[in-house]
Design an enzyme around this catalytic site. Structure first.
Site, PDB file in Angstrom:
ATOM      1  N   CYS A 124      -3.924  -1.104  -2.079  1.00  0.00           N
ATOM      2  CA  CYS A 124      -4.126   0.395  -2.073  1.00  0.00           C
ATOM      3  C   CYS A 124      -5.116   0.482  -3.598  1.00  0.00           C
ATOM      4  O   CYS A 124      -4.823   0.194  -4.495  1.00  0.00           O
ATOM      5  CB  CYS A 124      -2.660   1.143  -2.547  1.00  0.00           C
ATOM      6  SG  CYS A 124      -3.047   2.772  -2.974  1.00  0.00           S
TER       7      CYS A 124
ATOM      8  N   ASP B 171       0.670  -1.214   0.012  1.00  0.00           N
ATOM      9  CA  ASP B 171       0.068   0.058   0.167  1.00  0.00           C
ATOM     10  C   ASP B 171       0.958   1.268  -0.061  1.00  0.00           C
ATOM     11  O   ASP B 171       2.270   1.296   0.348  1.00  0.00           O
ATOM     12  CB  ASP B 171      -0.808   0.029   1.405  1.00  0.00           C
ATOM     13  CG  ASP B 171      -1.742   1.108   1.375  1.00  0.00           C
ATOM     14  OD1 ASP B 171      -2.576   1.646   0.281  1.00  0.00           O
ATOM     15  OD2 ASP B 171      -1.668   1.774   2.389  1.00  0.00           O
ATOM     16  N   SER B 172       0.061   2.382  -0.151  1.00  0.00           N
ATOM     17  CA  SER B 172       0.946   3.588  -0.204  1.00  0.00           C
ATOM     18  C   SER B 172       1.588   3.961   1.186  1.00  0.00           C
ATOM     19  O   SER B 172       2.399   4.819   1.487  1.00  0.00           O
ATOM     20  CB  SER B 172       0.063   4.798  -0.692  1.00  0.00           C
ATOM     21  OG  SER B 172      -1.154   4.789   0.184  1.00  0.00           O
TER      22      SER B 172
ATOM     23  N   GLU C 296      -6.028   9.158   9.945  1.00  0.00           N
ATOM     24  CA  GLU C 296      -4.766   9.359  10.453  1.00  0.00           C
ATOM     25  C   GLU C 296      -4.592  10.151  11.681  1.00  0.00           C
ATOM     26  O   GLU C 296      -3.593   9.700  12.580  1.00  0.00           O
ATOM     27  CB  GLU C 296      -3.550   9.539   9.304  1.00  0.00           C
ATOM     28  CG  GLU C 296      -3.584   8.376   8.251  1.00  0.00           C
ATOM     29  CD  GLU C 296      -2.295   8.414   7.452  1.00  0.00           C
ATOM     30  OE1 GLU C 296      -1.420   9.093   7.613  1.00  0.00           O
ATOM     31  OE2 GLU C 296      -2.407   7.602   6.382  1.00  0.00           O
TER      32      GLU C 296
ATOM     33  N   CYS D 108     -11.466   3.456  -0.637  1.00  0.00           N
ATOM     34  CA  CYS D 108      -9.939   3.694  -0.071  1.00  0.00           C
ATOM     35  C   CYS D 108      -9.386   3.022   1.062  1.00  0.00           C
ATOM     36  O   CYS D 108     -10.522   2.708   1.927  1.00  0.00           O
ATOM     37  CB  CYS D 108     -10.196   5.596  -0.033  1.00  0.00           C
ATOM     38  SG  CYS D 108      -8.753   5.894   0.748  1.00  0.00           S
TER      39      CYS D 108
ATOM     40  N   HIS E 101      -8.368   3.723   3.869  1.00  0.00           N
ATOM     41  CA  HIS E 101      -8.769   4.177   5.134  1.00  0.00           C
ATOM     42  C   HIS E 101     -10.181   4.172   5.376  1.00  0.00           C
ATOM     43  O   HIS E 101     -10.684   4.365   6.512  1.00  0.00           O
ATOM     44  CB  HIS E 101      -8.321   5.781   5.243  1.00  0.00           C
ATOM     45  CG  HIS E 101      -6.798   5.797   5.298  1.00  0.00           C
ATOM     46  ND1 HIS E 101      -6.118   5.511   4.363  1.00  0.00           N
ATOM     47  CD2 HIS E 101      -5.938   6.299   6.244  1.00  0.00           C
ATOM     48  CE1 HIS E 101      -4.741   5.832   4.456  1.00  0.00           C
ATOM     49  NE2 HIS E 101      -4.745   6.303   5.594  1.00  0.00           N
TER      50      HIS E 101
HETATM   51  N1  DGL Z   1      -3.962   3.956   0.102  1.00  0.00           N
HETATM   52  C1  DGL Z   1      -4.639   4.926  -0.751  1.00  0.00           C
HETATM   53  C2  DGL Z   1      -5.784   4.290  -1.474  1.00  0.00           C
HETATM   54  O1  DGL Z   1      -6.360   3.549  -1.007  1.00  0.00           O
HETATM   55  C3  DGL Z   1      -5.024   6.130   0.134  1.00  0.00           C
HETATM   56  C4  DGL Z   1      -3.826   6.875   0.964  1.00  0.00           C
HETATM   57  C5  DGL Z   1      -3.145   7.495  -0.403  1.00  0.00           C
HETATM   58  O2  DGL Z   1      -3.382   8.548  -1.050  1.00  0.00           O
HETATM   59  O3  DGL Z   1      -2.098   7.097  -0.635  1.00  0.00           O
HETATM   60  O4  DGL Z   1      -6.430   4.949  -2.445  1.00  0.00           O
END
Ligand code: DGL
Length: 280
Positions: free
Chosen positions: A76, A13-14, A155, A187, A189
Site C-alpha cells: 500500500c 495492503d489496505s 474497483e 497508488c 490501483h
Molecule cells: N492501497 C491504497 C494506496 O496505495 C489505495 C486504497 C486506499 O485508500 O486504501 O494508497
C-alpha cells in the site's frame, strides 16, 4: 529471526489494490511463496491519519509474523508513506515499501527533471514522494496531485471508460501543464489505469509503476540477504490470501488481475492482533 529462504513473503495492503504488487511478484519471482493480507474491512487508508495507519500496520505485521514470513512488502502506497518509517524500526524482519522503488525509477527516467506524482490524499499530504525525489536530485521539480476518485472507479471495473477518462483529464490537467516527462502512479490501483492514463498524458510522459519497481527491488533485497527461494513449491501451498472482510468481492477482483485462481481467501479478525510491535 531465523531466516528461512523457503518461508513465504508477507504482502499487505489496505484492501484489493495491493494485488497489483502480488501480480508483479508472481510474474517476476515465480519460486516465491506469498501470504497476502488485504484490510478490506478498514479500507480506505488513503483518507486516514498517520497514527491510525501505523496502528493498523502494526496489527497486520503481528498477523504476518504468525505466518512465519521471511520478509514483508508494504504494498500500500499510503501505508508505505505514513507507517513504514516507524514500523521498520520495530521489527527484525526485512521490510520494503513501494514508495522508494518508485522514486528511484522516476529519478532514472526523467530527462527534463520535471516529475509528476499522483496518489491518495494521505500519501500526497505525507510529502514522502516529494521529499525522496528532491533528496535524490535537488534540481528535480515535483508536481503532486491527489486523485481520490481513481480508487472507486477501478474497483467499479471502469478502467477503460469514458467517465474515468474525463476524470483523468481533469486531475492531470495541472501536472501535464507543467510539462512533466515522468509520472509516478503512486497508488496500488493506478497501474490498472495505465493504458487510460497513458492516453491522457501522451507519449512524451513516461509512466512509473511502483508495483513493478517494488518486485524488482524485493528481488535484489532477497538476493543480498541470501533469502531467495531457489526451489519450486506445490501450487496449493504457494499462495495464501487473507482479508478482514468477506471473501466474495476480494476473490472476484483477484481473479480479474492475477495469473492464479484465488478461491480460498480466509477472513480474519485483524482487530484481535496486538497494536504494538516489540522485536527491537
Ligand atoms: N492501497 C491504497 C494506496 O496505495 C489505495 C486504497 C486506499 O485508500 O486504501 O494508497
Amino acid at each position: 529471526m531465523t531466516a528461512d529462504k523457503y518461508a513465504p513473503i508477507g504482502v499487505f495492503d489496505s484492501g484489493l489494490g495491493g494485488l497489483t504488487v502480488v501480480r508483479e511478484i508472481m510474474k517476476n519471482m515465480p519460486n516465491e511463496r506469498l501470504v497476502y493480507f488485504g484490510d478490506t474491512a478498514r479500507v480506505p487508508y488513503g483518507t486516514k491519519s498517520k497514527s491510525t495507519i501505523i496502528r493498523y500496520s502494526r496489527q497486520i505485521i503481528n498477523f504476518l509474523k504468525t505466518q512465519n514470513v521471511k520478509a514483508i512488502v508494504v504494498a500500500c502506497n499510503t501505508a508505505s508513506a505514513l507507517a513504514l518509517d516507524t514500523v521498520e524500526n520495530e521489527i527484525d524482519i526485512p521490510i520494503i515499501g513501494v514508495v522508494r522503488p518508485g522514486t528511484d525509477m522516476a529519478l532514472k527516467a526523467t530527462k527534463n527533471k520535471k516529475i509528476g506524482v499522483i496518489a491518495t490524499d494521505s500519501t500526497i499530504r505525507s510529502n514522502l514522494y516529494q521529499k525522496l525525489l528532491t533528496e535524490g536530485d535537488e534540481d528535480v521539480k515535483v508536481y503532486a496531485k491527489a486523485c481520490p476518485l481513481f480508487v472507486p472507479l477501478v474497483e467499479e471495473g471502469w478502467t477503460n471508460d469514458m467517465v474515468t477518462e474525463i476524470v483523468a483529464q481533469r486531475y492531470l490537467y495541472e501536472v501535464l501543464n507543467k510539462k512533466i516527462d515522468t509520472l509516478i502512479l503512486g497508488c496500488t490501483h493506478y497501474p490498472l489505469l495505465s493504458t487510460l492514463i497513458g492516453k491522457v498524458a501522451g507519449k512524451r510522459v513516461q509512466l512509473v509503476n511502483p508495483a513493478y519497481e517494488t518486485a524488482q527491488a524485493l528481488d535484489r533485497m532477497l538476493t543480498e540477504l541470501n533469502l531467495k527461494n531457489d526451489s519450486e513449491t506445490e501450487e496449493e501451498k504457494k499462495y495464501q490470501f487473507f482479508a478482514s472482510d468477506t471473501a466474495e468481492k476480494f476473490n472476484a477482483f483477484a481473479n480479474l488481475i492475477l495469473p492464479y485462481d484465488v478461491k480460498a481467501t480466509k477472513q480474519i479478525r485483524i482487530e484481535s492482533y496486538q497494536e504494538t510491535l516489540n522485536d527491537k
